[in-house]
Scaffold this motif. Structure first.
Motif, short mmCIF file in Angstrom:
data_model
loop_
_atom_site.label_atom_id
_atom_site.label_comp_id
_atom_site.label_asym_id
_atom_site.label_seq_id
_atom_site.Cartn_x
_atom_site.Cartn_y
_atom_site.Cartn_z
N VAL A 69 -0.44 -2.82 37.83
CA VAL A 69 0.31 -3.30 37.02
C VAL A 69 -0.09 -3.28 35.31
N ALA A 70 1.06 -3.18 34.75
CA ALA A 70 0.46 -3.23 33.29
C ALA A 70 0.93 -4.09 32.09
N GLY A 71 -0.10 -4.69 31.20
CA GLY A 71 -0.08 -5.99 30.34
C GLY A 71 -2.10 -5.67 29.71
N GLU A 72 -1.63 -6.85 28.90
CA GLU A 72 -3.07 -6.92 28.13
C GLU A 72 -3.85 -7.92 28.91
N VAL A 73 -5.37 -7.03 28.96
CA VAL A 73 -6.75 -7.64 29.54
C VAL A 73 -7.13 -8.74 29.01
N THR A 74 -7.51 -10.03 29.86
CA THR A 74 -7.52 -11.08 29.76
C THR A 74 -9.00 -11.07 29.82
N ASP A 75 -10.07 -10.88 30.70
CA ASP A 75 -11.32 -10.72 30.67
C ASP A 75 -11.47 -9.78 32.08
N VAL A 76 -13.08 -9.66 31.12
CA VAL A 76 -13.70 -8.36 31.90
C VAL A 76 -14.91 -8.89 32.00
N PRO A 77 -15.02 -9.52 33.40
CA PRO A 77 -16.41 -9.88 33.79
C PRO A 77 -17.55 -9.65 34.19
N ASP A 94 -3.28 -10.25 31.59
CA ASP A 94 -2.20 -12.07 32.04
C ASP A 94 -0.95 -12.04 32.63
N PRO A 95 -1.52 -12.61 33.84
CA PRO A 95 -0.23 -13.13 34.77
C PRO A 95 0.90 -13.98 34.51
N GLN A 96 1.09 -14.34 33.12
CA GLN A 96 1.68 -15.43 32.84
C GLN A 96 3.58 -14.29 32.99
N PRO A 97 3.70 -13.02 32.39
CA PRO A 97 4.72 -12.29 32.58
C PRO A 97 5.21 -12.25 34.03
N TYR A 98 4.24 -12.01 35.37
CA TYR A 98 4.69 -12.06 36.43
C TYR A 98 4.50 -13.09 37.40
N GLN A 99 3.85 -14.53 36.39
CA GLN A 99 4.69 -14.96 37.48
C GLN A 99 5.89 -15.75 37.27
N ALA A 100 6.27 -15.64 35.59
CA ALA A 100 7.57 -15.80 34.82
C ALA A 100 8.45 -15.65 35.51
N LYS A 101 8.98 -13.73 36.38
CA LYS A 101 9.55 -13.63 37.05
C LYS A 101 9.22 -14.03 38.53
N LEU A 102 8.49 -14.39 38.83
CA LEU A 102 8.32 -14.61 40.61
C LEU A 102 8.54 -15.96 40.34
N ASP A 103 8.84 -17.25 39.43
CA ASP A 103 9.22 -18.07 39.43
C ASP A 103 11.00 -18.34 39.40
N ALA A 150 7.54 -9.21 44.18
CA ALA A 150 7.03 -10.28 42.59
C ALA A 150 5.21 -10.28 42.94
N ALA A 151 5.76 -11.52 43.75
CA ALA A 151 4.37 -12.32 44.24
C ALA A 151 3.14 -11.10 44.51
N TRP A 152 3.91 -10.00 44.61
CA TRP A 152 2.42 -9.06 45.22
C TRP A 152 1.79 -7.74 43.41
N ASP A 153 2.91 -7.89 42.66
CA ASP A 153 2.46 -7.62 41.21
C ASP A 153 2.14 -9.00 40.52
N LEU A 154 2.32 -10.20 41.07
CA LEU A 154 1.22 -11.27 40.25
C LEU A 154 -0.51 -11.24 40.92
N ASP A 155 -0.27 -10.24 42.38
CA ASP A 155 -1.90 -10.34 42.39
C ASP A 155 -2.36 -9.57 42.49
N LYS A 156 -2.20 -9.17 41.63
CA LYS A 156 -2.66 -7.47 41.29
C LYS A 156 -2.97 -7.70 39.73
#
Length: 313
Positions: A69-77, A94-103, A150-156
């Motif tokens: 999935v595409a998006g902004e990187v929030t953490d590189v541990p 950043d999971p927020q766009p994918y979480q919003a779509k799932l909701d 959408a749940a798969w995208d959020l997990d990824k």
């Protein structure tokens, strides 16, 4: 090795002549040439068939990490060149766009399930049509499938290590934007689950090499030491013998006799796992032919192992 043996013969010949044990006749004068030819034809050329030797290289599989999935990187541990286990987190998006779509999809599903119940109740009482029930059922099934996607995208949005290994040349940082394009990998992951050791053997000497034959290897990484192993397989192709699909006619080029590559496996797997990718060395394969030359090859390989202390090339 042939030089060492020839020098030993010359020393012995010198002592025999000096002690008047033999007369330095024409035969003894040309005997070094005869000994050289004997060693070359009778020992060292057959040794290439019975116990071929070649350069060894340690390589590891590299996985180009591309997020799903595409998006902004929030953490590189992760840290570069630090051992990782399969499933460890490499970086997070950043999971927020994918979480919003799932909701939103779940909310739509709840509404459509309610409408399905209403149309089913109306159809049961004769006040509704079977078509409406079928349409609502299809909408519920479609939304259920979309929720699964959408749940798969959020997990990824959490990218994980595909195997045991480590990340090298790490440049990714939080705030960077990544995409799911296959031609835009964001990091290189080195898979350490399997150590691949390839040995280059000249084609003229490779015809008797078979899986299961004994191997001895010395590495620049571990000078003075000899490691044993077995032949896994003889790779049945090299780049010069490869034909790729093309819209062009055959373009003849110079034919080169490239060496064949033999894949070997060390008996000491713990040491094999510790070898850095790119480690080089020298290996000898002991075939079932001309076994009388095996002892000479073992001596030669040990000379190479000792020379590794001072020879960086």
């Amino acid at each position: 090795m042939i030089v060492v043996l020839l020098n030993v013969y010359l020393v012995i010949l010198f002592l025999l002549v000096k002690l008047n044990i033999i007369r330095f006749s024409l035969f003894w004068k040309i005997s070094p040439v005869l000994v050289f030819l004997f060693l070359l034809v009778g020992l060292f050329i057959p040794m290439g068939w019975g116990a071929p030797q070649g350069n060894a290289l340690v390589v590891r599989n590299s996985v180009a990490i591309v997020p799903n999935v595409a998006g902004e990187v929030t953490d590189v541990p992760v840290k570069a060149n630090t051992p990782l286990k399969a499933g460890d987190t490499l970086f997070k998006i950043d999971p927020q766009p994918y979480q919003a779509k799932l909701d939103a999809l779940k909310a739509q599903l709840g509404l459509n399930q309610q409408r399905l119940e209403e149309t089913t109740r109306l159809q049961t009482t004769g006040a509704g049509r079977a078509y409406d029930v079928e349409q609502r059922q299809a909408e519920v099934e479609q939304l259920t499938a979309e929720i699964a996607g959408a749940a798969w995208d959020l997990d990824k949005t959490v990218v994980r290590a595909p195997a045991d290994g480590y990340v090298t040349n790490l440049a990714l940082r939080a705030g960077a934007r990544v995409s799911s394009l296959p031609l835009a990998p964001v990091m290189a992951f080195i898979d350490t689950a399997d150590t691949i050791i390839g040995v280059e053997i000249a084609q003229i000497n490779a015809r008797y090499v078979e899986p299961g034959q004994a191997v001895e290897i010395t590495f620049k990484f571990a000078p003075g030491r000899i490691f044993t192993g077995k032949v896994e397989t003889v790779i049945q192709a090299v780049a010069t013998g490869q034909v790729q699909t093309s819209g062009s006619a055959v373009a003849p080029s110079g034919i080169l006799t490239a060496p064949l590559v033999v894949r070997v496996r060390l008996d000491d797997q713990a040491f094999a796992a510790s070898l850095p990718a790119g480690s080089t060395g020298t290996a000898a394969i002991f075939t079932d032919h001309v076994k009388s030359t095996h002892i000479i090859r073992r001596v030669v390989l040990r000379q190479v192992a000792i020379m590794n202390y001072i020879n960086p090339f």
